[in-house]
Design a protein around this motif. Structure first.
Motif, mmCIF file in Angstrom:
data_model
loop_
_atom_site.group_PDB
_atom_site.id
_atom_site.type_symbol
_atom_site.label_atom_id
_atom_site.label_comp_id
_atom_site.label_asym_id
_atom_site.label_seq_id
_atom_site.Cartn_x
_atom_site.Cartn_y
_atom_site.Cartn_z
ATOM 1 N N ILE A 62 0.795 -1.130 0.136
ATOM 2 C CA ILE A 62 0.061 -0.055 0.000
ATOM 3 C C ILE A 62 0.830 1.123 -0.012
ATOM 4 O O ILE A 62 0.438 2.123 -0.396
ATOM 5 C CB ILE A 62 -1.026 0.222 1.065
ATOM 6 N N THR A 63 2.160 1.174 0.532
ATOM 7 C CA THR A 63 3.026 2.070 0.269
ATOM 8 C C THR A 63 3.731 2.329 -0.779
ATOM 9 O O THR A 63 4.757 3.270 -0.836
ATOM 10 C CB THR A 63 3.869 2.303 1.742
ATOM 11 N N SER A 64 3.865 1.351 -1.655
ATOM 12 C CA SER A 64 4.510 1.351 -2.675
ATOM 13 C C SER A 64 6.067 1.502 -2.269
ATOM 14 O O SER A 64 7.003 2.101 -2.988
ATOM 15 C CB SER A 64 4.227 2.137 -3.586
ATOM 16 N N GLY A 65 6.469 1.022 -1.077
ATOM 17 C CA GLY A 65 7.818 0.905 -0.796
ATOM 18 C C GLY A 65 8.250 2.165 0.188
ATOM 19 O O GLY A 65 9.368 2.446 0.607
ATOM 20 N N ALA A 66 7.432 3.406 0.122
ATOM 21 C CA ALA A 66 7.726 4.360 0.837
ATOM 22 C C ALA A 66 7.507 4.357 2.327
ATOM 23 O O ALA A 66 6.554 3.372 2.642
ATOM 24 C CB ALA A 66 6.945 5.622 0.410
ATOM 25 N N ARG A 67 8.478 4.762 3.120
ATOM 26 C CA ARG A 67 8.283 4.634 4.466
ATOM 27 C C ARG A 67 7.529 5.468 5.200
ATOM 28 O O ARG A 67 7.509 6.727 5.036
ATOM 29 C CB ARG A 67 9.823 4.707 5.285
ATOM 30 N N ARG A 68 6.450 4.891 5.976
ATOM 31 C CA ARG A 68 5.513 5.807 6.598
ATOM 32 C C ARG A 68 5.351 5.159 8.013
ATOM 33 O O ARG A 68 5.340 3.868 8.205
ATOM 34 C CB ARG A 68 4.221 5.641 6.028
ATOM 35 N N PRO A 69 5.337 6.141 9.018
ATOM 36 C CA PRO A 69 5.061 5.503 10.427
ATOM 37 C C PRO A 69 3.816 4.676 10.452
ATOM 38 O O PRO A 69 3.000 4.641 9.787
ATOM 39 C CB PRO A 69 4.821 6.946 10.918
ATOM 40 N N ALA A 70 3.766 3.782 11.391
ATOM 41 C CA ALA A 70 2.957 2.726 11.541
ATOM 42 C C ALA A 70 2.292 2.528 12.806
ATOM 43 O O ALA A 70 3.322 2.689 13.880
ATOM 44 C CB ALA A 70 3.355 1.160 11.045
ATOM 45 N N LEU A 71 1.000 2.505 12.911
ATOM 46 C CA LEU A 71 0.240 2.169 14.108
ATOM 47 C C LEU A 71 -0.057 0.661 13.985
ATOM 48 O O LEU A 71 -1.033 0.423 13.040
ATOM 49 C CB LEU A 71 -0.810 3.183 14.432
ATOM 50 N N VAL A 72 0.309 -0.285 14.749
ATOM 51 C CA VAL A 72 -0.119 -1.470 14.864
ATOM 52 C C VAL A 72 -1.057 -1.804 16.286
ATOM 53 O O VAL A 72 -0.697 -1.487 17.294
ATOM 54 C CB VAL A 72 0.980 -2.404 14.844
ATOM 55 N N ASP A 73 -2.242 -1.947 15.934
ATOM 56 C CA ASP A 73 -3.455 -2.298 17.167
ATOM 57 C C ASP A 73 -3.051 -3.625 17.189
ATOM 58 O O ASP A 73 -3.442 -4.794 16.768
ATOM 59 C CB ASP A 73 -4.733 -2.070 16.357
ATOM 60 N N LEU A 74 -2.497 -4.217 18.747
ATOM 61 C CA LEU A 74 -2.375 -5.401 19.336
ATOM 62 C C LEU A 74 -3.457 -5.608 20.170
ATOM 63 O O LEU A 74 -3.410 -6.929 20.990
ATOM 64 C CB LEU A 74 -1.189 -5.380 20.002
ATOM 65 N N THR A 75 -4.494 -4.955 20.351
ATOM 66 C CA THR A 75 -5.621 -5.341 21.170
ATOM 67 C C THR A 75 -6.322 -6.734 20.812
ATOM 68 O O THR A 75 -6.960 -7.140 21.961
ATOM 69 C CB THR A 75 -6.586 -4.130 21.342
ATOM 70 N N LYS A 76 -6.584 -7.138 19.686
ATOM 71 C CA LYS A 76 -7.133 -8.347 19.412
ATOM 72 C C LYS A 76 -6.100 -9.609 19.226
ATOM 73 O O LYS A 76 -6.679 -10.648 18.873
ATOM 74 C CB LYS A 76 -7.875 -7.970 18.349
ATOM 75 N N VAL A 77 -4.823 -9.429 19.466
ATOM 76 C CA VAL A 77 -3.713 -10.322 19.115
ATOM 77 C C VAL A 77 -3.734 -11.360 20.508
ATOM 78 O O VAL A 77 -3.560 -10.548 21.791
ATOM 79 C CB VAL A 77 -2.461 -9.835 18.868
ATOM 80 N N LYS A 78 -3.739 -12.385 20.094
ATOM 81 C CA LYS A 78 -3.595 -13.520 21.487
ATOM 82 C C LYS A 78 -2.295 -13.704 21.716
ATOM 83 O O LYS A 78 -1.654 -13.880 22.844
ATOM 84 C CB LYS A 78 -4.434 -14.661 21.092
ATOM 85 N N ALA A 79 -1.472 -13.998 20.695
ATOM 86 C CA ALA A 79 -0.054 -14.449 20.909
ATOM 87 C C ALA A 79 0.708 -14.087 19.611
ATOM 88 O O ALA A 79 0.190 -13.864 18.528
ATOM 89 C CB ALA A 79 0.245 -15.737 21.342
ATOM 90 N N LEU A 100 7.290 3.412 14.991
ATOM 91 C CA LEU A 100 6.346 2.151 14.920
ATOM 92 C C LEU A 100 5.541 2.699 16.455
ATOM 93 O O LEU A 100 6.457 2.617 17.401
ATOM 94 C CB LEU A 100 6.759 0.868 15.013
ATOM 95 N N ALA A 101 4.147 2.671 16.300
ATOM 96 C CA ALA A 101 3.491 2.765 17.657
ATOM 97 C C ALA A 101 2.781 1.399 17.756
ATOM 98 O O ALA A 101 1.941 1.124 16.849
ATOM 99 C CB ALA A 101 2.774 3.983 17.850
#
Length: 149
Positions: A62-79, A100-101
């Motif tokens: 989606i970024t075509s290789g451009a570096r963008r800051p990322a927000l990773v939502d871990l609230t639903k991750v089990k492991a 990365l946040a």
């Protein structure tokens, strides 16, 4: 609650005013209003190396290789498997974002984020991109805005 359809590989979908990529247990999309990439997982996701690779492929798509800051939502991750944590901390992954946040909302998701940060720091040391854990989404977005190019 968001549910995701299971799919094999990465596929583009349209979202309101943005581009999204769906992978086997979640989605990645551009948050154009804030200039960041967002990653969200389906409830109960157990991240494996395959899923980690799908996430990074989705970000790069989606970024075509451009570096963008990322927000990773871990609230639903089990492991997150050890191999996935190592992959996220490796050069292929960290070249995808300048910062990365990680969003958490429970002791479990905070523990997952802290384990990842420990692995990430051990692998990259001082070369590590800035990363931070948040329980407030708005605060995470504001912090990431400082890393937009």
């Amino acid at each position: 609650m968001v549910s995701f359809e299971r799919s094999a590989g990465v596929r583009r979908t349209g979202m309101e005013n943005s581009t999204a990529v769906t992978f086997s247990s979640g989605r990645v999309w551009l948050d154009d209003a804030n200039g960041i990439v967002r990653v969200e997982f389906a409830p109960g996701t157990h991240q494996t190396l395959q899923i980690a690779r799908e996430v990074i492929a989705g970000i790069n798509s989606i970024t075509s290789g451009a570096r963008r800051p990322a927000l990773v939502d871990l609230t639903k991750v089990k492991a997150i498997d050890r191999e996935a944590r190592s992959y996220y901390g490796g050069p292929e992954s960290i070249s995808s974002w300048p910062a990365l946040a990680m969003l958490t909302d429970s002791p479990l998701s905070t523990t997952i984020a802290n384990i990842w940060l420990a692995v990430y720091s051990a692998i990259n040391g001082r070369r590590a991109n800035p990363s931070k854990i948040f329980s407030d989404e708005a605060a995470a977005v504001e912090w990431l805005k400082g890393f937009r190019s």
